[in-house]
Design a protein around this motif. Sequence first.
Motif, PDB file in Angstrom:
ATOM      1  N   ARG A  41       0.872  -1.197  -0.106  1.00  0.00           N
ATOM      2  CA  ARG A  41      -0.031   0.175   0.224  1.00  0.00           C
ATOM      3  C   ARG A  41       0.725   1.696   0.088  1.00  0.00           C
ATOM      4  O   ARG A  41       1.676   1.887   0.855  1.00  0.00           O
ATOM      5  CB  ARG A  41      -0.289   0.084   1.451  1.00  0.00           C
ATOM      6  CG  ARG A  41      -1.817  -1.234   1.698  1.00  0.00           C
ATOM      7  CD  ARG A  41      -2.652  -1.347   2.481  1.00  0.00           C
ATOM      8  NE  ARG A  41      -4.060  -1.994   2.887  1.00  0.00           N
ATOM      9  CZ  ARG A  41      -3.732  -3.477   2.791  1.00  0.00           C
ATOM     10  NH1 ARG A  41      -2.064  -4.145   3.184  1.00  0.00           N
ATOM     11  NH2 ARG A  41      -4.806  -4.349   2.953  1.00  0.00           N
ATOM     12  N   ASP A  43       0.223   5.619  -0.083  1.00  0.00           N
ATOM     13  CA  ASP A  43      -0.244   6.505   0.220  1.00  0.00           C
ATOM     14  C   ASP A  43       0.019   7.736  -0.939  1.00  0.00           C
ATOM     15  O   ASP A  43       1.352   8.238   0.057  1.00  0.00           O
ATOM     16  CB  ASP A  43      -0.837   6.888   1.623  1.00  0.00           C
ATOM     17  CG  ASP A  43      -1.893   7.953   2.194  1.00  0.00           C
ATOM     18  OD1 ASP A  43      -2.603   8.611   1.022  1.00  0.00           O
ATOM     19  OD2 ASP A  43      -2.724   8.234   2.912  1.00  0.00           O
ATOM     20  N   SER A  45      -2.133  10.729  -1.111  1.00  0.00           N
ATOM     21  CA  SER A  45      -2.916  11.332  -0.911  1.00  0.00           C
ATOM     22  C   SER A  45      -2.938  12.692  -0.508  1.00  0.00           C
ATOM     23  O   SER A  45      -3.025  13.714  -1.271  1.00  0.00           O
ATOM     24  CB  SER A  45      -4.539  11.091  -0.441  1.00  0.00           C
ATOM     25  OG  SER A  45      -3.664  10.714   1.304  1.00  0.00           O
ATOM     26  N   ARG A  82      -2.962   5.206  -3.262  1.00  0.00           N
ATOM     27  CA  ARG A  82      -4.595   5.558  -2.696  1.00  0.00           C
ATOM     28  C   ARG A  82      -4.420   7.135  -3.879  1.00  0.00           C
ATOM     29  O   ARG A  82      -3.427   7.661  -2.608  1.00  0.00           O
ATOM     30  CB  ARG A  82      -4.206   5.413  -0.799  1.00  0.00           C
ATOM     31  CG  ARG A  82      -5.460   6.780  -0.911  1.00  0.00           C
ATOM     32  CD  ARG A  82      -5.472   6.102   0.709  1.00  0.00           C
ATOM     33  NE  ARG A  82      -6.530   6.875   1.864  1.00  0.00           N
ATOM     34  CZ  ARG A  82      -6.710   8.095   2.481  1.00  0.00           C
ATOM     35  NH1 ARG A  82      -5.817   8.678   2.658  1.00  0.00           N
ATOM     36  NH2 ARG A  82      -8.385   8.241   2.419  1.00  0.00           N
ATOM     37  N   GLU A  84      -7.004   9.783  -3.460  1.00  0.00           N
ATOM     38  CA  GLU A  84      -7.903  10.225  -2.341  1.00  0.00           C
ATOM     39  C   GLU A  84      -8.932   9.175  -1.843  1.00  0.00           C
ATOM     40  O   GLU A  84      -8.778   7.757  -1.815  1.00  0.00           O
ATOM     41  CB  GLU A  84      -8.890  10.989  -3.471  1.00  0.00           C
ATOM     42  CG  GLU A  84      -8.315  12.458  -4.033  1.00  0.00           C
ATOM     43  CD  GLU A  84      -8.821  13.056  -5.293  1.00  0.00           C
ATOM     44  OE1 GLU A  84     -10.435  12.672  -4.147  1.00  0.00           O
ATOM     45  OE2 GLU A  84      -8.657  13.582  -6.058  1.00  0.00           O
ATOM     46  N   GLU A  86     -11.387   7.859  -1.849  1.00  0.00           N
ATOM     47  CA  GLU A  86     -12.306   7.762  -2.623  1.00  0.00           C
ATOM     48  C   GLU A  86     -11.989   6.799  -3.758  1.00  0.00           C
ATOM     49  O   GLU A  86     -12.608   6.577  -4.941  1.00  0.00           O
ATOM     50  CB  GLU A  86     -13.932   7.826  -2.794  1.00  0.00           C
ATOM     51  CG  GLU A  86     -14.736   8.101  -1.024  1.00  0.00           C
ATOM     52  CD  GLU A  86     -14.771   6.299  -0.448  1.00  0.00           C
ATOM     53  OE1 GLU A  86     -15.535   5.376  -1.070  1.00  0.00           O
ATOM     54  OE2 GLU A  86     -14.757   6.459   0.410  1.00  0.00           O
ATOM     55  N   HIS A  88      -8.748   4.792  -5.851  1.00  0.00           N
ATOM     56  CA  HIS A  88      -7.129   4.260  -5.421  1.00  0.00           C
ATOM     57  C   HIS A  88      -7.469   3.878  -7.428  1.00  0.00           C
ATOM     58  O   HIS A  88      -7.455   3.801  -8.136  1.00  0.00           O
ATOM     59  CB  HIS A  88      -7.559   2.951  -4.591  1.00  0.00           C
ATOM     60  CG  HIS A  88      -7.791   3.762  -3.779  1.00  0.00           C
ATOM     61  ND1 HIS A  88      -9.167   4.201  -2.712  1.00  0.00           N
ATOM     62  CD2 HIS A  88      -6.965   3.387  -1.866  1.00  0.00           C
ATOM     63  CE1 HIS A  88      -8.919   4.125  -1.218  1.00  0.00           C
ATOM     64  NE2 HIS A  88      -7.659   3.774  -1.201  1.00  0.00           N
TER      65      HIS A  88
END
Length: 168
Positions: A41, A43, A45, A82, A84, A86, A88
């Motif tokens: 994962r 991120d 964002s 990720r 945002e 919502e 991905h």
Amino acid sequence: ALERALARIVERHEALRTRFEDVEGEPEQRIEAAVGFALRRVDLSALPMQSRETALEAQMREEAQSRFDLSRGPLIRGRLLRLEAEEHVLLVTQHHIVSDGWSLGVLVEELRALYAAFAQGLDDPLPPLPVQYADYALWQRGWLSGARWEAQSRYWREQLRGAPELLA
């Protein structure tokens, strides 16, 4: 739900759990036990929008250029980016030795069905597989022997006559 769906796909298909050891100069396949799916994962964002797009492209490039170790495996890996809350991007990379264009369609359809079920708290909706790829390969090897093998071999040698010996 996504990681569980990917793990179930790897559990379901032996080819995705296969690695290839060098045994006296010859490759031998080893089918590993199912141990889940390591979904990396990342991120992105918190980055500004323009930087996020650049970082996304860099992640995609890095994933595409990362090598596989055929002797250690796994020969499938994933990265969830990720962008945002919502939004991905899922990157799934497989070595061509365990997948092809047709099997990619199977993976996408099974991922869709499993994710939809697991996201709703339901059980695996897929029917058991009647055969694994290794079963098919053994059947084909037995079928493609003797005179049939000789005819096919002659045909392809003729078709490929004059082709470059090595491709860059």
